[in-house]
Design an enzyme around this catalytic site. Structure first.
Site, short mmCIF file in Angstrom:
data_model
loop_
_atom_site.label_atom_id
_atom_site.label_comp_id
_atom_site.label_asym_id
_atom_site.label_seq_id
_atom_site.Cartn_x
_atom_site.Cartn_y
_atom_site.Cartn_z
N GLU A 1 0.87 -1.18 0.00
CA GLU A 1 0.00 0.00 0.00
C GLU A 1 0.91 1.23 0.00
O GLU A 1 1.89 1.29 0.74
CB GLU A 1 -0.92 0.05 1.22
CG GLU A 1 -1.70 1.37 1.26
CD GLU A 1 -2.78 1.48 2.33
OE1 GLU A 1 -2.98 0.54 3.11
OE2 GLU A 1 -3.43 2.55 2.37
N ASN B 1 -4.26 4.97 -2.30
CA ASN B 1 -5.44 5.56 -1.66
C ASN B 1 -6.05 6.64 -2.54
O ASN B 1 -5.35 7.52 -3.04
CB ASN B 1 -5.07 6.17 -0.31
CG ASN B 1 -4.77 5.10 0.72
OD1 ASN B 1 -5.67 4.43 1.19
ND2 ASN B 1 -3.50 4.92 1.02
N GLU C 1 -7.73 2.10 -3.38
CA GLU C 1 -8.41 2.01 -2.08
C GLU C 1 -9.22 3.28 -1.87
O GLU C 1 -8.67 4.37 -1.82
CB GLU C 1 -7.39 1.89 -0.94
CG GLU C 1 -6.66 0.59 -0.95
CD GLU C 1 -5.85 0.37 0.33
OE1 GLU C 1 -5.98 1.16 1.29
OE2 GLU C 1 -5.09 -0.60 0.35
N ASP D 1 -11.82 0.71 1.80
CA ASP D 1 -10.88 0.88 2.91
C ASP D 1 -11.63 1.09 4.23
O ASP D 1 -12.76 1.54 4.24
CB ASP D 1 -10.02 2.12 2.61
CG ASP D 1 -8.65 2.04 3.26
OD1 ASP D 1 -8.39 1.10 4.02
OD2 ASP D 1 -7.83 2.94 2.98
N GLU E 1 -6.03 -4.79 8.12
CA GLU E 1 -4.96 -3.82 8.32
C GLU E 1 -4.76 -3.55 9.80
O GLU E 1 -5.67 -3.76 10.60
CB GLU E 1 -5.21 -2.53 7.54
CG GLU E 1 -6.51 -1.85 7.84
CD GLU E 1 -6.72 -0.61 6.98
OE1 GLU E 1 -6.03 -0.44 5.97
OE2 GLU E 1 -7.61 0.17 7.35
O1 G Z 1 -5.59 4.07 4.36
P1 G Z 1 -5.71 3.68 5.76
O2 G Z 1 -6.53 4.42 6.68
O3 G Z 1 -6.15 2.28 5.87
O4 G Z 1 -4.19 3.78 6.18
C1 G Z 1 -3.54 2.89 6.93
C2 G Z 1 -3.03 3.64 8.12
O5 G Z 1 -2.75 2.71 9.14
C3 G Z 1 -1.75 4.37 7.86
O6 G Z 1 -1.80 5.48 8.69
C4 G Z 1 -0.69 3.40 8.37
O7 G Z 1 0.51 4.02 8.73
C5 G Z 1 -1.42 2.85 9.57
N1 G Z 1 -0.99 1.52 9.96
C6 G Z 1 -0.46 0.56 9.19
N2 G Z 1 -0.19 -0.54 9.91
C7 G Z 1 -0.55 -0.27 11.18
C8 G Z 1 -0.52 -1.03 12.40
O8 G Z 1 -0.12 -2.19 12.48
N3 G Z 1 -1.00 -0.40 13.50
C9 G Z 1 -1.48 0.86 13.46
N4 G Z 1 -1.92 1.39 14.61
N5 G Z 1 -1.54 1.60 12.34
C10 G Z 1 -1.08 1.05 11.21
O1 G Z 2 0.22 6.20 7.98
P1 G Z 2 -0.79 6.76 7.54
O2 G Z 2 -0.58 7.88 8.56
O3 G Z 2 0.12 6.78 6.38
O4 G Z 2 -2.01 7.29 6.71
C1 G Z 2 -3.06 7.98 7.34
C2 G Z 2 -4.21 8.15 6.40
O5 G Z 2 -3.86 8.92 5.26
C3 G Z 2 -4.75 6.84 5.89
O6 G Z 2 -6.13 6.86 6.15
C4 G Z 2 -4.51 6.86 4.42
O7 G Z 2 -5.61 6.32 3.74
C5 G Z 2 -4.36 8.34 4.10
N1 G Z 2 -3.45 8.51 2.98
C6 G Z 2 -2.14 8.20 2.96
N2 G Z 2 -1.62 8.46 1.74
C7 G Z 2 -2.65 8.92 0.97
C8 G Z 2 -2.76 9.35 -0.39
O8 G Z 2 -1.82 9.32 -1.17
N3 G Z 2 -3.99 9.77 -0.81
C9 G Z 2 -5.07 9.77 0.01
N4 G Z 2 -6.22 10.21 -0.50
N5 G Z 2 -5.00 9.39 1.29
C10 G Z 2 -3.81 8.95 1.78
MN MN Z 3 -5.67 2.58 2.83
#
Ligand code: G
Ligand code: G
Ligand code: MN
Length: 391
Positions: A175, A231, A262, A292, A349
């Site tokens: 991802e 995303n 996603e 997602d 996730e």
């Molecule tokens: O797009 P989405 O909201 O699903 O993004 C995944 C988010 O979850 C990102 O912020 C990523 O860094 C975070 N993440 C990924 N793996 C883990 C995990 O094992 N634990 C927690 N708390 N956050 C995670």
């Molecule tokens: O680790 P994590 O903090 O990376 O991500 C936090 C949130 O930000 C997640 O819900 C993820 O879906 C969103 N995000 C991360 N990268 C992108 C991106 O490139 N585009 C969009 N729209 N959302 C993102």
């Molecule tokens: Mn995601």
């Protein structure tokens, strides 16, 4: 409270003398200095004089409301560990724990009454939260102009988090998670700029930059059959994205089948038919579509029925508790069952332990992603990443 907490000092608020004594004996044996109080006034007086590293708060006492105590601890920026103790139903205890977390307290866990000494010892061990620096809120300081500068200077950097197959434990893809590498402010996470970008109209250029750099990376990474999940904000239903994504896949010689979009949660889409058309177009082109954060916010059953998804991602709030909360385990099982019945791939996730990965595999989950497998990594590290997980 500005003073540093005293190491291994425990303050107890419990009106039951026998419980207080038991807690004291166990904790003193663990090397704690212990102070017991039986009312809130004495508790807060002691809090200010002792600066404890840990507090144990009984939820139900005559005249005092345990939730109010948690609220006041948060207002006073209490930085130590908070343990909630009570004879109430487990679900009520867990809910009280969540209110502590939502107030920003370092919540160590709940202690049922009666309890085993080991349950208490477990809660006194240093948690990850104690060793992890608190996230700073960059949201307030990052402006539209800052984001514009980051886009123009190409400071936007894709990080890659592996997704593995739950049963074979091999890599299936990554991802892509956006970060800004700011020359002065360091690495800035998406919480600081995604919502901002959605409101300022900068989400489309941002998405396109991330797409381009991540496709460029994958085409060079020599990872055959590796999928890339990107995303896509509900606010970025800009037809330019569809056209550019197709062009970029052709340019980097990648099959759209390797690309998963996603659909994220960050905003509700105002125009349902526009979103339907936008997403269906991607599916016709061969892209995969993922719902997602399933189970929270806007990712609803109605969406699942209406929109042409090929994957659901179980939200990390359920996954985090899959090994110790019966409710979360049942919810994961139900989502996996639903996904299977609809012929979708199910990805969990937020997998943070081997036990969680094993439990999800047992429940029939297809794929997993999370800190236990790997944190999101910059490109150079991701190309070299090979799963090293026990079975
Ligand atoms: O797009 P989405 O909201 O699903 O993004 C995944 C988010 O979850 C990102 O912020 C990523 O860094 C975070 N993440 C990924 N793996 C883990 C995990 O094992 N634990 C927690 N708390 N956050 C995670
Ligand atoms: O680790 P994590 O903090 O990376 O991500 C936090 C949130 O930000 C997640 O819900 C993820 O879906 C969103 N995000 C991360 N990268 C992108 C991106 O490139 N585009 C969009 N729209 N959302 C993102
Ligand atoms: Mn995601």
């Amino acid at each position: 409270m500005k003073n540093q907490p005293t190491m291994k000092a425990l303050l107890i608020l419990d009106d039951d003398e026998a419980v207080g004594l038991t807690l004291r004996l166990i904790c003193e044996r663990e090397g704690f200095t212990v102070h017991c109080t039986d009312n809130s006034t004495a508790f807060f007086n002691a809090l200010h004089s002792l600066h404890p590293s840990h507090v144990i708060v009984d939820l139900m006492m005559p005249g005092d409301d345990g939730l109010q105590i948690l609220h006041m601890l948060a207002q006073q920026n209490f930085a130590g560990e908070v343990i909630v103790c009570s004879g109430l139903d487990r679900r009520v205890l867990e809910a009280a724990g969540r209110t502590a977390t939502s107030h920003g307290l370092n919540f160590a866990g709940t202690l049922p009454k009666p309890f085993m000494p080991d349950q208490l010892r477990q809660l006194l061990r240093p948690t990850e939260a104690q060793t992890r620096p608190r996230a700073t809120d960059a949201r307030a300081s990052f402006s539209e102009a800052d984001l514009q500068e980051a886009l123009e200077m190409k400071w936007l950097v894709p990080y890659f988090q592996p997704k593995i197959n739950c049963s074979s434990r091999t890599l299936c893809g990554f991802e892509v998670l956006a970060r800004i590498h700011h020359p002065q402010q360091g690495i800035i996470g998406p919480d600081a700029f995604i919502t901002l970008a959605e409101h300022t109209g900068q989400i489309t250029p941002l998405t396109l930059q991330i797409l381009e750099s991540s496709l460029a990376w994958l085409s060079k990474a020599r990872l055959p059959k590796c999928e890339l999940a990107i995303n896509l904000s509900r606010r970025s239903t800009d037809q330019r994205i569809a056209a550019d994504l197709i062009k970029l896949c052709a340019q980097y010689d990648m099959s759209p089948r390797q690309v998963i979009l996603e659909v994220t949660e960050t905003a509700q889409h105002e125009n349902a038919s526009e979103l339907l058309e936008f997403l269906t177009r991607f599916r016709i082109q061969g892209f995969q579509l993922s719902l997602d954060d399933f189970g929270v916010g806007y990712s609803s059953l109605a969406e699942l029925a209406r929109l042409p998804f090929s994957e659901i991602k179980i939200d990390k709030t359920f996954v985090a508790d899959v090994t110790h909360s019966m409710e979360s385990q049942k919810i994961c099982a139900a989502i996996i069952g639903l996904g299977k019945a609809l012929g979708l791939t199910v990805t969990a996730e937020g997998v943070e332990s081997l036990a969680a990965l094993d439990a999800l595999q047992e429940l029939g989950c297809d794929r997993a992603q999370g800190y236990f497998i790997s944190r999101p990594m910059p490109a150079a590290q991701a190309s070299a990443w090979v799963p090293t997980l026990n079975r």
